[in-house]
Design a protein around this motif. Structure first.
Motif: not given
Lengths: 295, 245
Positions: B19-25, B65-76
């Motif tokens: 899981l990757t998230r970035s703001f600006e650079d 509105e956040v730029v990111g990649s990766g995989q994420l599972t969370a419950p319902e």
């Protein structure tokens, strides 16, 4: 340069060492006593019927000055003269007709203005396309003094009732639109997040969060709108009317009947006060969750 | 949810892969891998700006509105408790708890949830009549009433005074014991993490710097000397050296 620098260091040196000690000894005693006497910053309990105190005092002054013969009765007749004139006009039926005509105009104009203001604010505050279409247009409309539109509206709509109601509606819708729109678009972002977390639908979000959150702003606009409707009415009826309170006053001016003019002004004033009070009462009921200084 | 984040098949309650998230650079989360088993109580520690709130918001799907990649599972069913109680001031306490739910059955559950957090009798109160601690209890009730599989809490006690905070710790732990959701508690308070959680993660420069299981029975006391070891390890991971001699 060197001397000034050295003096400044010595002064700061002395103040930093002495200040705390002085502050403690000088302030400690009085501060404790002041705290006991303190009554809080809120203005305290409201007086019963406090809004009437000022107007009643004014009337009392007026009556006293009249009784003492200090006022020119041609310019400002005594309160009892005005009262007698009012009763006479009422009993011969002319006043009733004029009041009803004026009330009808104000009510129609206000109702149309209220509906337009709220509808436009909702359309513009809740949708981007609505905002693009409406907001700029209303701002433009706001920049034009509404009373300046009177000549044009007479040309378009004739000098009958329609143009008067249209002008009043415009005077009313602008403050209602502006305040409601500002409140709708200024919704706290934290509540948007909350709505997402709680899984609200768009409709639920608007009904349960956006609209209740915008109500305080709407009421500010509503009160301005109510006042505006009377303001518009006074101007319209004094310039372009063939009936109504303003017309009655205009006629009285021609015959030098200052008591009739005062009757008209008083009725305008009473209506203004009553409608504003009505809005305040509704506001207090609807926004009972707010504990403000005035409650 | 940020774009490029695929849903994984459901197994653990929460599963993060790269899981990757970035703001600006600036990269705030730098390829985080994390599994939270169902029912585990996890605390996430980190300096301010370490990305712990970003991680929580990603799991809560609040980062559109956040730029990111990766995989994420969370419950319902996910509930979030924020640092502020975030009660709507124009709704009475019970109606706040029921936000987004309707029906008689929901109302009954709402009343029970309020009773559970010790606010029985305050159903008809307005939020601005509540103290800070009571408001946060109401917020807990609001999150409980949806029977969450995962409870996300973003420094939920950060704005409370020390005494109220201790009471809230006990309450949260009790509620967790009764309902057993997975919990991800974001905090900057090392002691809070140690007393409450069974597993403490330290987030450092966008990565999980330390993953510590705290194997001590509950209820835990702040004075338990054995917890001191955990504290020191956590503080070291946070780059704080304690000088207590």
């Amino acid at each position: 340069m060197t001397t000034s620098a050295s003096t400044s260091t010595t002064t700061t040196g002395t103040t930093t060492t002495t200040l705390p000690a002085v502050a403690v000894t000088a302030d400690d005693g009085p501060r404790v006593r002041r705290r006991q006497r303190r009554r809080g910053l809120a203005p305290g309990k409201p007086w019963p019927a406090s809004r009437l105190v000022g107007p009643l005092l004014l009337i009392a002054l007026w009556a006293a000055a009249s009784a003492a013969g200090q006022l020119d009765t041609g310019a400002i007749p005594a309160p009892w003269t005005v009262l007698r004139t009012g009763v006479n006009l009422w009993t011969d039926g002319t006043l009733t007709t004029d009041v009803l005509t004026s009330l009808e105009r104000a009510a129609y104009g206000f109702a149309i203005g209220l509906t337009a203001g709220v509808t436009l604010a909702l359309a513009s505050g809740l949708t981007r396309s609505g905002e693009a279409l409406i907001d700029g247009t209303v701002q433009l409309n706001r920049a034009i003094p509404t009373l300046g539109l009177i000549p044009l509206f007479i040309l378009w709509l004739g000098i009958g009732e329609t143009f008067k109601i249209a002008i009043i509606a415009i005077v009313v819708y602008i403050p209602i639109y502006l305040n409601t729109h500002a409140a709708l678009s200024g919704i706290d972002h934290r509540f948007v997040e909350l709505a997402e977390v709680q899984g609200l639908s768009k409709v639920q979000f608007i009904r349960q969060i956006v609209i209740p959150g915008a109500l305080p702003g709407f009421f500010v606009g509503l009160r301005l709108g109510v006042t505006g409707s009377w303001l518009g009415l006074v101007v319209l009826e004094q310039i372009n009317a063939t009936s109504g309170l303003g017309y009655m006053m205009f006629q009285a001016q021609n015959y030098g009947q200052s008591d009739v003019i005062l009757v008209g002004l008083l009725i305008y004033g009473v209506f203004g006060l009553l409608s504003d009070t009505a809005v305040r009462l509704i506001e207090r009921r609807v926004l009972s969750w707010r504990r403000t200084l005035s409650s | 949810m940020a774009p490029h984040t695929e849903q994984l098949t459901r197994s653990a309650a929460v599963q993060l892969r790269g899981l990757t998230r970035s703001f600006e650079d600036r990269t705030v989360l730098d390829g985080i891998d994390l599994d939270i088993p169902a029912g585990q109580f996890v605390a996430l520690l980190g300096h301010s700006g370490s990305g712990k709130s970003t991680l929580l918001r990603a799991v809560a799907h609040l980062d559109h509105e956040v730029v990111g990649s990766g995989q994420l599972t969370a419950p319902e069913r996910v509930s979030v408790v924020f640092q502020d109680s975030r009660l709507l001031p124009w709704r009475r306490v019970l109606d706040n708890v029921l936000l987004g739910l309707d029906g008689k059955e929901a109302e009954q559950k709402g009343r029970e949830a309020l009773a559970e957090v010790g606010l029985k009798g305050r159903e008809r109160a307005w939020p601005n009549e509540l103290s800070g601690g009571e408001a946060q209890r109401a917020a807990l009730a609001r999150s409980l009433v949806r029977e969450p599989e995962l409870l996300l809490a973003d420094e939920p006690f950060g704005a409370l005074d020390a005494l109220t905070r201790i009471k809230m710790h006990t309450l949260l732990r009790e509620l967790w014991k009764r309902h057993r959701p997975s919990v991800l508690l974001v905090t900057h308070d090392v002691d809070e993490a140690i007393v409450l959680a069974d597993r403490v993660l330290v987030l450092d420069h966008g990565r999980i710097g330390l993953d510590l299981t705290i194997d001590r029975p509950h209820p835990r006391s702040y004075r338990d000397p054995l917890l001191g070891e955990y504290r020191e390890r956590l503080l070291a991971a946070l780059g704080v050296t304690e000088d207590h001699k």
